[in-house]
Motif scaffolding. Sequence first.
Motif, PDB file in Angstrom:
ATOM      1  N   HIS A   1       0.829  -1.204   0.000  1.00 19.82           N
ATOM      2  CA  HIS A   1       0.000   0.000   0.000  1.00 19.82           C
ATOM      3  C   HIS A   1       0.865   1.256   0.000  1.00 19.82           C
ATOM      4  CE1 HIS A   1       0.722  -0.553   4.303  1.00 19.82           C
ATOM      5  NE2 HIS A   1       0.311   0.692   4.527  1.00 19.82           N
TER       6      HIS A   1
ATOM      7  N   ASP B   1       5.831   4.270   5.138  1.00 26.61           N
ATOM      8  CA  ASP B   1       6.632   3.216   5.783  1.00 26.61           C
ATOM      9  C   ASP B   1       6.640   1.932   4.952  1.00 26.61           C
ATOM     10  OD1 ASP B   1       3.876   3.057   6.600  1.00 26.61           O
ATOM     11  OD2 ASP B   1       4.418   1.654   8.174  1.00 26.61           O
ATOM     12  N   HIS B   2       5.941   1.938   3.806  1.00 30.66           N
ATOM     13  CA  HIS B   2       5.941   0.768   2.920  1.00 30.66           C
ATOM     14  C   HIS B   2       6.470   1.068   1.525  1.00 30.66           C
ATOM     15  CE1 HIS B   2       3.682  -1.793   5.774  1.00 30.66           C
ATOM     16  NE2 HIS B   2       3.354  -0.587   6.236  1.00 30.66           N
TER      17      HIS B   2
ATOM     18  N   ASP C   1      -0.254  -3.962   5.966  1.00 22.89           N
ATOM     19  CA  ASP C   1      -1.134  -3.458   7.024  1.00 22.89           C
ATOM     20  C   ASP C   1      -2.559  -3.845   6.648  1.00 22.89           C
ATOM     21  OD1 ASP C   1       1.216  -2.389   7.807  1.00 22.89           O
ATOM     22  OD2 ASP C   1       0.630  -0.286   7.627  1.00 22.89           O
TER      23      ASP C   1
ATOM     24  N   HIS D   1       6.082  -5.769  11.683  1.00 22.85           N
ATOM     25  CA  HIS D   1       5.347  -4.503  11.739  1.00 22.85           C
ATOM     26  C   HIS D   1       4.631  -4.310  13.080  1.00 22.85           C
ATOM     27  CE1 HIS D   1       2.730  -1.143  10.654  1.00 22.85           C
ATOM     28  NE2 HIS D   1       3.390  -1.005   9.528  1.00 22.85           N
TER      29      HIS D   1
HETATM   30 ZN   LIG Z   1       2.663   0.414   8.025  1.00 17.51          ZN
END
Ligand SMILES: [Zn+2]
Length: 636
Positions: A242, A246-247, A352, A603
């Motif tokens: 996504h 942070d990805h 996530d 995560h």
């Molecule tokens: Zn994340």
Amino acid sequence: MAVEEVLSDLKKKIEEKLPSGTTISSVEFEGPQLVVYTEEPKKFADNGNIVRNLAKALRTRIVVRPDPKVLMPPEESIDKILQTVPDESGVSNYHFDLDVGEVIIEAEKPGLVIGKHGETLREITKKIGWTPKVVRTPPIKSRTVQNIREFMRTNHKERKDILKSVGRKIHRGCTSKDEWVRVTSLGGAKEVGRSCFIISTPESRIMIDCGVNVGSDDNMTPYLYVPEAYPINQIDAVVLTHAHLDHQGLVPLLYKYGFEGPIYCTPPTRDLMALLQLDYIDVAAKEGKRPPYSSADVREGLKHTIVLDYEEVTDIAPDIKLTFHNAGHILGSAVSHFHIGDGLHNVVVTGDFKYEKTRLFDAAVNKFPRVESVIMESTYGNSNATQPSLQEAEKNLQNIVNSTLKNDGIVLIPAFAVGRSQEVMIVLEDAIRKGIIPNVPVYLDGMIWEATAIHATYPEYLNNDLRKLIFQKGQNPFLSECFKPVDSNELRQKIIEEPHPCVILSTSGMMNAGPVIEYFKAFAENENNTLVFVGYQADGTLGRRIQKGWKEIPLSTREGTHVVKMNMNVEVVDGFSGHSDRRQLMSYIQKMKPRPERVYTEHGDERSCIDLASSIHKKNKMETKALTNLETVRLV
Ligand SMILES: [Zn+2]
Ligand SMILES: [Zn+2]
């Protein structure tokens, strides 16, 4: 067999299977697809079964495209389209995509452009050569979406070459007799931020996510220099779960280092990714930091992006097939399913996810044809990390808004542009429409409006209820009159200088930058106002300091440091998170079909990852492990 031979072989096979009198001009791998070019698209358009039968016989995804020679020039094509579709269809825009010989037709009533069983569409193809694709006119224009489409159009030649070379690599054939599968953690294990994993087999290597930890100067980037990631061009593909930074925040860095492979993600992830990367560069520059890459690297990434919708099974390496499924976290977020080898192993990487239906999305998918290993997020993996239900969170927010407005106060909500903002917007709109809270303006500042426009562009990625509301009842909550985008400094200044009861949603979500700071400075000293946190506040951010109860807040301004006296109310509304809480994480695995053999957690902070892994083990008697950065585990 060399790719050239494979292609000529395929061409022969296809020609044998075509009905007599139908001819093709060439066959080419473009990205994951086998593209068949023909000078007679009409014949293919007339007989929908040809392609279906070919795909079945060759066991691969086939698209038929008109040979560029037979494409009518765009201007003439527009005239022909308008002559063919009924006037009431409300055609509003066109995008001619030379990449794929496709014309995207935007219309108020797509059904009328498609016609009964696609009759009108086939009629259009026959007349203009282009393959028409119909989408609903987006109710809010997104600058980002427009710019990306325009960018793809002007770079179509280069993009075609990229797709060809990607296609040839995917179909290079398997060479090794060995069978093994390994996963290496490069970031995001026992931590949140800089998520990055590599799945490797004897044939190929796939990188999953490449995030940046914006909250940390020391541990900002994943360990990209380990042997598994080196040389960078040996990586077959990058798969993005996504668009949160942070990805995907460091994907452009890969291109700066010379990566030339493809990125696979959903269409909304591509658009949100570009928006957030450019903003990241912008914010870094404003904070006086040197951004790790430039906008040219962002564009390079876009050129290499191949979008896939949910449930589309796609070859991304000689021995790996990828399928995205809804993850319920943010727009376009995907649980990624990897089918490795010919039935050798199946890995699900959750990214996530939210295992509960929200105002915007359906619950994350946990039914797959096969699954042996799961790599899952653990943000709320700690046994005491339960969250209030969404209904409780909504009630809570309504009460806070009501009591503040009763005192003629202002409600200020710091929020992330993507995800929580749209969820909170829908909650507020619903409450205003039903008279639960007074009809006051809801100002949207920062990137929130642009991110909302991207949501409105992809209604098929929202949940059923919301789609029904928009399409069948004609009630698009994003278009409600209560929402006022703050699109100029003048308007922001006016809101600040003439305070009136209202709700303000503004970036950034943790108050480390963005227009929310301006509002905070102006409204903090009045005890009738309320600051409402709806998202997680990381250590070291202004948001966290305020939550801790600081009463005097030093803020640096151009004139020097200014101390803000904190008199306004501070409220925290939990429950709006886009992550599964502890109970949902547990039941996601318990109800997964088929039952997985092994679960790896990542995560989350160290305690959450370990706690979740051990609880899943105890409850389900499955092998589990909390992954550690730089570690490689063998799956097969
Ligand atoms: Zn994340
Ligand atoms: Zn996220």
